[in-house]
Each structure stands twice: as C-alpha cells, then as structure tokens.
Design an enzyme around this catalytic site. Structure first.
Site, PDB file in Angstrom:
ATOM      1  N   ASN A 213       0.847  -1.201   0.000  1.00  0.00           N
ATOM      2  CA  ASN A 213       0.000   0.000   0.000  1.00  0.00           C
ATOM      3  C   ASN A 213       0.878   1.244   0.000  1.00  0.00           C
ATOM      4  OD1 ASN A 213       0.526   0.825   2.853  1.00  0.00           O
ATOM      5  ND2 ASN A 213      -0.388  -1.182   3.236  1.00  0.00           N
ATOM      6  N   PRO A 310      -2.541 -11.657  10.407  1.00  0.00           N
ATOM      7  CA  PRO A 310      -2.814 -11.470  11.832  1.00  0.00           C
ATOM      8  C   PRO A 310      -2.958  -9.990  12.152  1.00  0.00           C
ATOM      9  CG  PRO A 310      -0.503 -12.012  11.461  1.00  0.00           C
ATOM     10  CD  PRO A 310      -1.194 -12.172  10.151  1.00  0.00           C
ATOM     11  N   ASP A 311      -3.780  -9.675  13.121  1.00  0.00           N
ATOM     12  CA  ASP A 311      -3.892  -8.291  13.574  1.00  0.00           C
ATOM     13  C   ASP A 311      -2.850  -8.085  14.676  1.00  0.00           C
ATOM     14  OD1 ASP A 311      -4.564  -5.882  14.888  1.00  0.00           O
ATOM     15  OD2 ASP A 311      -6.595  -6.003  14.066  1.00  0.00           O
ATOM     16  N   ILE A 312      -1.797  -7.386  14.328  1.00  0.00           N
ATOM     17  CA  ILE A 312      -0.647  -7.257  15.246  1.00  0.00           C
ATOM     18  C   ILE A 312      -1.048  -6.472  16.488  1.00  0.00           C
ATOM     19  CG2 ILE A 312       1.705  -6.350  15.460  1.00  0.00           C
ATOM     20  CD1 ILE A 312       1.898  -6.737  12.349  1.00  0.00           C
ATOM     21  N   LYS A 346     -13.043   1.589  16.589  1.00  0.00           N
ATOM     22  CA  LYS A 346     -11.796   0.821  16.416  1.00  0.00           C
ATOM     23  C   LYS A 346     -11.053   0.686  17.743  1.00  0.00           C
ATOM     24  CE  LYS A 346     -10.150   0.892  12.302  1.00  0.00           C
ATOM     25  NZ  LYS A 346      -9.538   1.345  11.057  1.00  0.00           N
ATOM     26  N   LYS A 350     -10.125  -2.991  18.972  1.00  0.00           N
ATOM     27  CA  LYS A 350      -8.726  -3.423  19.129  1.00  0.00           C
ATOM     28  C   LYS A 350      -8.363  -3.591  20.602  1.00  0.00           C
ATOM     29  CE  LYS A 350      -7.415  -2.583  14.666  1.00  0.00           C
ATOM     30  NZ  LYS A 350      -6.534  -3.298  13.753  1.00  0.00           N
TER      31      LYS A 350
END
Ligand code: CTP
Length: 409
Positions: A213, A310-312, A346, A350
């Site tokens: 990106n 994975p969501d770090i 968010k 998170k």
C-alpha cells in the site's frame, strides 16, 4: 515553529579537517532558528577562516579570551551564561584530552570548563583519524568527559581524509542538529521502552510481485524520533520504506505482516509502550509462487487466493502484559470519513486505551497531518502540522496518560 527557534547555541570548532563540515552545520543551525555564536581554537582557524564562520552565523567569531571587544574581558563567562547549549564540532583528540584534564589554555576549553554545567549541556562531535579514535588514551579521555557530564555524540564510519577507512569521521551536520534538537526536548518518556511499527507491509505473490500500500512510514518514523527525543529507549519495526533511521533508534526491518508480528512479539516482551502506526496489509496471497507467474496465453489471469493477516495490534493488546497495564498500547486508524465514530469503534474493537485517528488518503506520503486522539474519556484534536510536531504532541499525550512527571517545555 522551527526546531531550534530562538535557541542560543555556542558552536565551538577545534582543529581538524572536519572543520569544513562545521560551516554547513552552522548554516543548518541558523536555518533551524538558532542564534549561533562561533568560538574557534587557533588550530581550527588553520582549517577554515573565521570570516566564513562569521558570515554564516551573522556574528563575529570569538577566538581568544583576550578579545578586547568584550567590555568585561570575560568572553568565557559571558558566552556560557548566554548559551542554551554548547556544541563542539569537530572535537579533536587533543581538545577532548584538554577537557578530560580540566585544562583551559584556549578560550574554547575555558568556556566549556566555566559553563554553568547544570543548565548548559555540552555536546561533543569527535572527529579524528581511526587510529587516534581507537587509541586507549582517546577512549579513556572520552570516558572521562562523559563521566564529567559532556554528551559524546559518537562518530561515523567510512573513508577518512588521510585515505584510511574506519571509525572517527565526524557525524554529518544534519545528524548533529538532530542530536542537539533531541537534547533540548523535555525528557517526558525517560525510563520508558517504546516499540513502534511503521510503513506498509509487502506480501509477495511471486519472486517479483506483491501486495502493498501507499504508506510512506513517515508518521511512524516521526513517532520513533519524538519518543527518543523524550528520553525513551526506542525500537522501530519497519516495513519496506526508504527513510533514514532516526538517531539513537534501533531499527528492525521486516517485509511481511507475519514477519512484523514475529518481530513485534519478540520486542513487546520488554516494551512499556507500543505504538502501532504501520499500515499492515489486511490480506496476503495464500500461496507464494516459487517462480515468476507467467501468462499462459489463455487470456485468463491466475486465480489469487488470499489469506487474512494477523492483527498485530489486537494480538499485542490482548497479551497479559498489555492487559495488566505494564504495556500501554496505542493504535492508529486511517479512515476516509466519520473519523470520530470510526476511531471510537476501532479503539473498542482493538482493545487499546488510546487510538489515534487520521484521514488516510489525505496523509499518505505527506509531511503534514492532523490527528484525533480518542481514549476512554475524551477526544483531543491535534490540528494540521508537520508529522514530527504532531509526533511530539502525541508523545506528550502518551506521557500524560502514563502519569510521567511533565517536564517544562
Ligand atoms: N494493525 C495491525 N495489524 C493489522 C492491521 C492493523 O497491527 N493486521 C494496526 C495498525 O497498525 C493500526 C490499527 O491496527 O494501528 C488500525 O489499522 P487499520 O488498517 O486502520 O484498521 P483495520 O483493523 O484494518 O480496520 P479497517 O481496515 O476495517 O478500517
């Protein structure tokens, strides 16, 4: 406001070929907003003329304690009282030896000895041949001046004027300015160990292609620099970006989200603050082709199966250290609209105490940004400013939430 706005800097030059770099350093200090007074030793004047330094600093150079222009004949006291910091660049082996012994045979050494040491930091940028640098006497003297309160900036490595290659080159002017600016920032995060992710990730499709990106990494690098300026020990886990590592920051380069997760988990064991600015790719190709994918002539593109990364941030935020409060987690959110609403959602999703929102497409690759900080109690807007300025404000907000004592600006 410029980084050294109205700061009063004494720039000292002792003898060495690196004096040629001091001219550029002087120019950069002035450009950063500082008032600069130059003090030169006799040896320095053999390498560069006082006229050059006078023209660049806009002030007469002071070279002798017997300078009759000082009404009270005490240049060493006047300059020490005037200064916010003294930077000696280049600091020669002989000059460092003089400091180590507390000698004051020339104005520059006298000035360093007489400065109000509690208030006026002394930064030394050594420059010498690699044998002189490695000599036990030099290393002993450097240890002594550091123990006596000077800040020894270290040296660069590479080709030297004598034709040899090794340690001992003076740091580049821009590195010295960065060190000085850092030194003059309040130590808001002293004792903290800050871990930052930055940049995009790159998820390979085959050996020559991948998914990535437009994140430039600039915000994360600015956060790392600001945290280090605030006295923290900083580790920066960076995706593929072409940015210079901030001085004093340890950098771990990674490519993929999975590599970033592994690096972060290893570092998060001892971090006390985690700031996730990286634009991690949400998906990666489920299989990486061993060889470059070729067109097969059928006109059909290859099917690209994706797997979720994975969501770090969420992984770290769910760890026992984060949940116990030993690791303070800060997330970033790049949104395209409804910033407050999305940032709040968010933050909850998170599981982090602080979420920093920004309008993604407006900020990618730019030097400026605007942030919205959302925590359990409030939303704080940081208006448009350069990313480094915002990063310093964010560091102050994090320090406030950690309950660090607030140093005055
Ligand atoms: N993040 C992360 N690991 C991921 C995805 C995101 O650590 N796999 C972190 C980012 O570094 C950032 C925060 O999570 O701090 C939010 O990232 P963002 O991409 O904006 O959020 P997403 O969770 O991907 O949500 P969405 O794309 O649906 O807005």
């Amino acid at each position: 406001m410029k980084d050294l706005h109205d700061k009063r800097i004494v720039l000292g030059l002792s003898g060495g070929i690196a004096c040629y770099k001091a001219a550029e350093l002087c120019r950069q200090l002035v450009q950063a907003g500082a008032q600069v007074r130059v003090v030169m030793t006799q040896a320095a004047a053999q390498f560069i003329t006082p006229v050059t330094m006078q023209a660049l600093s806009g002030q007469p150079v002071v070279a002798s304690q017997w300078d009759a222009r000082e009404p009270n004949a005490m240049a060493h006291i006047n300059l020490g009282r005037w200064a916010d910091a003294i930077v000696v660049a280049p600091a020669s082996a002989d000059f460092i030896a003089q400091l180590a012994q507390g000698r004051a045979g020339e104005l520059l050494a006298l000035l360093c000895l007489a400065r109000p040491a509690q208030r006026v930091p002394l930064l030394l940028a050594p420059a010498m041949n690699r044998e002189m640098w490695a000599h036990p006497a030099t290393q002993r003297n450097l240890g002594q001046v550091a123990a006596d309160g000077a800040v020894v900036l270290g040296v660069g490595q590479g080709e030297q004027a004598c034709g040899e290659v090794g340690d001992g080159r003076m740091l580049e002017p821009e590195e010295i300015v960065e060190e000085l600016v850092a030194h003059l920032q309040p130590d808001r995060l002293a004792g903290q160990r800050v871990l930052v992710t930055a940049g995009p990730t790159f998820e390979p499709i085959d050996p020559v292609r991948g998914i990535t990106n437009l994140s430039s990494g600039k915000m994360g690098f600015a956060v790392a620099r600001a945290a280090r300026e605030a006295g923290a020990e900083v580790t920066l886990v960076a995706g593929p970006v072409h940015l210079r590592t901030p001085r004093g920051v340890r950098r771990v380069d990674v490519q993929t989200a999975q590599q970033m997760l592994a690096a972060v988990l290893a570092e998060a064991e001892r971090a006390t603050v985690f700031v996730a600015t990286a634009a991690v790719a949400d998906w990666r190709p489920a299989h990486v082709a061993a060889h470059k994918l070729k067109k097969d002539g059928s006109g059909q593109p290859p099917a690209l199966a994706l797997a979720e990364n994975p969501d770090i941030l969420a992984t770290v935020a769910a760890s026992p250290r984060a949940r116990s409060g030993a690791l303070y987690c800060v997330g970033f959110a790049a949104e395209s609209h409804d910033l407050l609403k999305h940032a709040q959602a968010k933050r909850a999703r998170k599981g982090v105490p602080l979420l920093v929102g920004n309008i993604g497409p407006a900020t990618f690759g730019r030097d400026d940004n605007a942030l919205l900080l959302v925590d359990e109690r409030e939303a704080v807007e940081l208006p448009p400013a350069p990313k480094l300025v915002l990063a310093r404000q964010l560091v102050a907000e994090i320090a406030r939430r950690l309950g660090q004592p607030q140093a005055a600006d």
